[in-house]
Design an enzyme around this catalytic site. Structure first.
Site, short mmCIF file in Angstrom:
data_model
loop_
_atom_site.label_atom_id
_atom_site.label_comp_id
_atom_site.label_asym_id
_atom_site.label_seq_id
_atom_site.Cartn_x
_atom_site.Cartn_y
_atom_site.Cartn_z
N HIS A 80 0.83 -1.50 -0.01
CA HIS A 80 -0.01 0.02 -0.01
C HIS A 80 0.98 1.24 0.21
O HIS A 80 0.72 2.35 -0.89
CB HIS A 80 -0.96 0.13 1.39
CG HIS A 80 -1.67 1.28 1.34
ND1 HIS A 80 -2.55 1.67 0.60
CD2 HIS A 80 -1.77 2.30 2.22
CE1 HIS A 80 -3.11 3.02 0.87
NE2 HIS A 80 -2.54 3.11 2.10
N GLN A 82 4.04 1.53 -1.14
CA GLN A 82 4.60 1.77 -2.45
C GLN A 82 3.74 2.26 -3.65
O GLN A 82 3.86 3.23 -4.08
CB GLN A 82 5.17 0.39 -2.90
CG GLN A 82 6.29 0.01 -2.21
CD GLN A 82 7.56 1.00 -2.26
OE1 GLN A 82 7.75 1.35 -3.29
NE2 GLN A 82 8.11 1.08 -1.05
N HIS A 84 1.01 4.07 -2.64
CA HIS A 84 0.51 5.55 -2.37
C HIS A 84 1.40 6.47 -3.03
O HIS A 84 1.10 7.37 -3.50
CB HIS A 84 0.56 5.57 -1.08
CG HIS A 84 -0.39 6.78 -0.19
ND1 HIS A 84 -1.82 6.60 -0.58
CD2 HIS A 84 -0.03 7.79 0.56
CE1 HIS A 84 -2.19 7.56 0.17
NE2 HIS A 84 -1.35 8.19 0.73
#
Length: 107
Positions: A80, A82, A84
């Protein structure tokens, strides 16, 4: 929590928080450009870039640890984070293009 896990969590949260801040600043840049406030738009893009540098530093810490043989456990939170940051980078790039378009339209 083990020290290594704590460091992983700090790096992950660095990506999420700074990525979110970068995206928010980029969105504020677009809104400022819409109203013709290009000084604020440019300042917000610069602010977004600052947050992306901070996120990049967190990511570099993770990559350095990996290169040194300290393999992080890949969790959904890691993935998540990465995702984001990649979305924040893409949004910042698009915001820069939109600010430039608003500048052209204002001429």
């Amino acid at each position: 929590m083990a020290e290594e896990q704590e460091q992983d969590l700090q790096a992950i949260m660095g990506l999420i928080v700074n990525g979110g801040n970068a995206k928010s600043s980029a969105f504020e840049a677009i809104n400022a450009a819409k109203t013709g406030d290009f000084a604020t738009a440019d300042a917000k893009l610069k602010e977004a870039d600052h947050f992306l540098v901070e996120a990049h530093n967190s990511q570099t810490d993770m990559l350095t640890a990996e290169a040194n043989g300290e393999h992080a456990k890949v969790t959904l939170l890691t993935v998540h984070s990465q995702d984001h940051i990649m979305n924040a980078i893409t949004f910042r790039d698009l915001a820069g293009e939109m600010v430039e378009l608003y500048k052209r339209l204002a001429k």
